[in-house]
Design an enzyme around this catalytic site. Structure first.
Site, PDB file in Angstrom:
ATOM      1  N   GLU A 139       0.845  -1.185   0.000  1.00 49.46           N
ATOM      2  CA  GLU A 139       0.000   0.000   0.000  1.00 49.46           C
ATOM      3  C   GLU A 139       0.886   1.242   0.000  1.00 49.46           C
ATOM      4  O   GLU A 139       1.941   1.266   0.640  1.00 49.46           O
ATOM      5  CB  GLU A 139      -0.897  -0.009   1.243  1.00 49.46           C
ATOM      6  N   LYS A 145     -10.647   0.980  -0.995  1.00 49.11           N
ATOM      7  CA  LYS A 145     -10.531   0.688   0.431  1.00 49.11           C
ATOM      8  C   LYS A 145     -11.760   1.188   1.179  1.00 49.11           C
ATOM      9  O   LYS A 145     -12.167   2.346   1.049  1.00 49.11           O
ATOM     10  CB  LYS A 145      -9.260   1.335   0.984  1.00 49.11           C
ATOM     11  N   CYS A 193      -4.906  -3.093   4.212  1.00 51.16           N
ATOM     12  CA  CYS A 193      -4.456  -2.573   5.504  1.00 51.16           C
ATOM     13  C   CYS A 193      -5.541  -2.595   6.585  1.00 51.16           C
ATOM     14  O   CYS A 193      -5.880  -3.636   7.115  1.00 51.16           O
ATOM     15  CB  CYS A 193      -3.863  -1.177   5.323  1.00 51.16           C
TER      16      CYS A 193
END
Length: 298
Positions: free
Chosen positions: A80, A179, A212
């Site tokens: 990321e 995300k 993440c």
């Protein structure tokens, strides 16, 4: 010649917990990238300057991708924020963003780079996958215009998304994931409107994609990918800050993999001064899995 950074692994993954459609073994690679950042404070730059910085990071990532393919890896996951870093405001990240289309468009950016406008990063990632014959997983920024007809449209007239993309070994664009669970510092991005359960099949397994903080204590999309969509391997670009006692990358990834009974290919940033590290291996349930990890570069 690009200086190669020392945090690259090729791992040998067996199919003990893979679906019946998958081959029993395949090689996968993860790369812990010491990203070249924009600077210590947010700064507005021209599109040309932004592309120059991204190309410097892509030069390094290309060497990793090339080496992974030469080692026989079928897929590589990169981190990321690995293409441009994270030192941004909403305004200053804009020159780094591209308009990433829906994957249903059936597009190989390497062959037709300007079909959806000027997208040099997408072209380059696609060409890396095609030229080296390997699936490439990367993280970049997406921009989507909006207007007053959308009551949630930001005041600057655009959505900005932290986005994972995947290209197959022919360079075809397969996956776009926005995300869903942003970290508190990601003020330059918008939350995805709905959780996206992005997954795809290959001849060597069924993969799910998220990013993440999505792995923290949120059901969507991570747990549903496992329970409802039956993925056997998670592709996980991350910029994970190790926080003791419970959020050290190594222990958290492995615990999540063991709890959900899937494989996790985690690729982190390498910034020890900020306590951002933690690839170290591929995390999985174990059982009768045969894992051989080799440090390609030390």
């Amino acid at each position: 010649m690009v200086a190669f950074q020392p945090h690259f692994w090729v791992v040998f993954l067996t199919g003990a917990i893979l679906g019946a459609s998958a081959v029993e073994t395949f090689l996968a690679a993860i790369y812990e990238h010491a990203v070249i950042l924009t600077g210590p404070t947010p700064k507005l730059v021209s599109p040309e300057e932004a592309l120059n910085l991204m190309n410097r990071n892509l030069d390094i990532l290309e060497e990793a991708i090339k080496t992974a393919a030469e080692q026989g890896a079928r897929i590589i996951v990169t981190s990321e924020d690995g293409i441009y870093g994270w030192v941004f405001t909403r305004e200053t990240i804009y020159p780094y963003l591209e308009d990433i289309p829906d994957p249903e468009v059936n597009w190989i950016p390497c062959n037709d780079p300007e079909r959806f406008g000027f997208n040099p990063v997408q072209k380059r990632l696609s060409c890396m996958a095609k030229n080296y014959g390997i699936y490439v997983v990367a993280n970049m920024g997406d921009k989507k215009p909006c207007n007053s007809s959308d009551p949630k449209c930001p005041s600057d007239g655009r959505y900005q998304y932290n986005t994972n993309v995947v290209y197959d070994s022919e360079g075809k664009f397969l996956v776009r994931y926005h995300k869903y669970n942003l970290f508190a510092s990601e003020i330059h991005f918008n939350f995805a409107k709905e959780p996206q359960f992005v997954n795809f099949n290959t001849s060597f397994g069924k993969f799910g994609v998220f990013t993440c903080a999505d792995m923290l204590n949120f059901r969507e999309p991570a747990i549903s990918l496992v329970e409802k969509f039956k993925v056997d391997t998670i592709l996980f670009p991350t910029a994970w800050l190790n926080t003791l006692p419970l959020l050290s990358a190594v222990q958290y990834y492995s615990a999540w993999a063991m709890g959900t009974r899937v494989n996790v290919l985690a690729a982190n940033i390498h910034k020890p001064s900020l306590d951002i590290t933690g690839n170290y291996n591929l995390y999985m349930l174990g059982l009768k899995l045969d894992l051989n990890m080799c440090n390609v570069y030390k």
